[in-house]
Every structure is written in structure tokens, then in C-alpha cells.
Scaffold this active site. Structure first.
Site, PDB file in Angstrom:
ATOM      1  CE1 TYR A   1      -2.851   3.132   0.570  1.00 38.11           C
ATOM      2  CE2 TYR A   1      -3.237   2.355   3.069  1.00 38.11           C
ATOM      3  CZ  TYR A   1      -3.584   2.839   1.255  1.00 38.11           C
ATOM      4  OH  TYR A   1      -4.530   4.323   1.853  1.00 38.11           O
TER       5      TYR A   1
ATOM      6  CB  ILE B   1      -8.826  -0.617  -2.113  1.00 39.06           C
ATOM      7  CG1 ILE B   1      -8.592  -1.986  -2.182  1.00 39.06           C
ATOM      8  CG2 ILE B   1      -9.230  -1.020  -0.736  1.00 39.06           C
ATOM      9  CD1 ILE B   1      -7.372  -3.220  -1.903  1.00 39.06           C
TER      10      ILE B   1
END
Length: 296
Positions: A135, A206
């Protein structure tokens, strides 16, 4: 990992007025996302206010989501820290049975070099029993995981299967997509770049807004993945103002205000975050009313 292609949503942790976790609202949000066509759920990410939850509260969130989901959608668990040893320990101590992958943020505050970022994720890779999604979110971490580092990790470790990329820079995103291994997923971590990332060859998103508008957002991504560009952009522009609004006063204050407006919990957040203002709540309601008329 085909099960993580499409629209994932970073779930909020709804609170009651006394700041305790509202498990009933959380279960309703899970069902709302499932019914809306979302492809997978991300648990205890930034949007879930994981940094202000105790270990016991985190377990309550996990248990509530697992029970409500009842095996319908794949689950991804956020496991990240700026302390490498703490992440390794958490991976060893956490029951990951119900999760298909973990999402791990690049170290924040320390501002490591690219080599430091590589070594951090190398240690996590060696410790993780589950596939790992990197991430990158420079706006929160203070450092940018560059494409060279991402590609190095992707090529060196088979269990590093993708990146949630929230750099906001489509040139950087496209460089990673261009040179990535065939099965490595580039997943947008920004609602604004979600469609562009998919059309450039990415695997999906996401999303934050996706849990408030699951039908519209997931359909937009499906159109994008299918190459139906005109239809995808029509949905993007219909919900674009919502992307602006939910980040206007920070995340997750904005998405919680939107969820409150559709009857899914309160807009309560924990300090140091503060609840969305009455002005923003009113604007969000107006946006939702306009969208409803557009979608009819």
C-alpha cells in the site's frame, strides 16, 4: 488473484454516539456492500480508523465483519506499521484463516529510503502466511514507494501479489503497470484514479466511496474492465462530486457522513478526527438526491 479483481471497499468502523463500536451498523454496511455488487471487503484499513482501536476492538470488528459476510465475499485484512518487527509479530499472532490476503502500508513517519522500504516488505513477505498487497499512500506516509521498488518486490517475492497505489500520479501508476509481472495487480487506492487505472491495465480499486455507492462504483469498474469506456465514464462523472465531498473534511469523516445520510450508522469519528460539519452533511445529502434523480 482473480478474486481481488474489481471493486474492493475499505470499510469504516461505525461508532455510536458514545464512541463505542456499532456492530449492528457495521453488519448492515457489509450487507449493503454485498448486495450492491462489491467484489471484496478490506478490514481495518485507514478508513476503518484502525489506529484508534484497541486490540480487543480490532478483534470485535473482525468478528463482526466475518459473521456478517458469512463467506460471501473475499476479505483482506489491514496489517501495517512503521515498526517492521511489530508487523511481523502481528502476523504471527493473528488468526488469518478468514482472509485471502493482507494489505500492508509502506512505513509512515520514519520516511525510510527505497532500500528501507524494500527491506521492510522483505521481512513481512518472509513472515506472512498469506499473500500481501503493498500500500503506497505518500500523502499519509511522507514517503513515496517508487515503481522500481514495487517491481523489485514483485519480482523477488511470490507472495507479494499486488499494490494498492494511492500516489495520485497516473504517470507513476502507468510505469508500474507497464513493467509489472503478468500476475501482479495494480489496484487504485484513490477513487479519482480508479477508472483511469483500470483503463490503463490495472486490476481495480480499493475504494472509500464504493461502500456508500456500491452499485454505481462497482458497475463503473466492471464497465472499465470490460473496455466499455463510454458507459464507465458516464458513471464516473455521475459520482465524481461524491469523490470530492467525502474527502473535503478528511477520511473517514466524509464517507461516514454519507453513510449516515443513507441510514447506515452515525457520522461519529474518534479524535483526533472530528465529525463532518453540518454544511458538508447538507451538501452530501443534496448530492445524493441529485444522483438518485440521475440514476432513475
Amino acid at each position: 488473484m482473480e478474486q481481488l479483481v474489481g471493486t474492493g471497499v475499505a470499510l469504516v468502523t461505525p461508532f455510536k454516539e458514545d464512541f463505542s463500536i456499532d456492530t449492528i451498523a457495521l453488519a448492515k454496511i457489509v450487507n449493503y456492500c454485498v448486495d450492491g455488487g462489491v467484489d471484496y471487503l478490506v478490514v481495518l484499513g485507514t478508513t476503518g480508523e484502525s489506529v484508534v482501536l484497541s486490540k480487543k476492538e480490532k478483534q470485535l470488528v473482525i468478528d463482526t465483519i466475518v459473521d456478517a459476510n458469512a463467506g460471501r465475499l473475499p476479505l483482506v485484512l489491514g496489517v501495517g506499521s512503521n515498526n517492521t518487527a511489530a508487523v511481523v509479530e502481528e502476523l504471527q499472532d493473528t488468526d488469518l484463516t478468514d482472509f485471502v490476503a493482507i494489505l500492508s502500508v509502506s512505513p509512515y513517519y520514519n520516511r525510510p529510503t527505497q532500500e528501507g522500504i524494500y527491506q521492510h516488505f522483505k521481512a513481512i513477505s518472509l513472515a506472512s502466511p498469506k499473500p500481501i498487497i503493498l500500500y503506497n499512500v505518500p500523502g499519509r506516509t511522507g514517503s513515496n514507494m517508487l515503481p522500481e521498488t514495487v517491481l523489485r518486490l514483485a519480482n523477488d517475492f511470490n507472495n507479494i501479489v499486488g499494490i494498492k497505489e494511492a500516489c495520485g500520479d497516473m504517470v507513476q501508476i502507468m510505469r508500474t503497470i507497464k513493467d509489472k509481472p503478468a500476475n501482479f495487480m495494480v489496484i487504485s487506492g484513490d477513487d479519482f484514479t480508479a477508472l483511469s487505472t483500470v483503463l490503463a491495465g490495472g486490476s481495480g480499486v480499493i475504494s472509500v466511496l464504493g461502500q456508500g455507492l456500491p452499485s454505481e462504483f462497482s458497475q463503473m469498474i466492471r464497465f472499465g474492465l470490460a473496455g466499455q469506456v463510454k458507459e464507465a465514464f458516464a458513471l464516473h462523472y455521475a459520482i465524481q462530486d461524491g469523490m470530492d465531498l467525502i474527502f473535503k473534511e478528511g477520511n473517514p469523516a466524509g464517507i461516514k457522513a454519507l453513510l449516515e445520510a443513507v441510514g447506515l450508522g452515525t457520522a461519529v469519528v474518534r479524535l483526533p478526527l472530528v465529525e463532518a460539519t453540518a454544511t458538508l452533511k447538507k451538501t452530501i445529502k443534496s448530492f445524493l438526491n441529485t444522483l438518485l434523480k440521475t440514476m432513475v
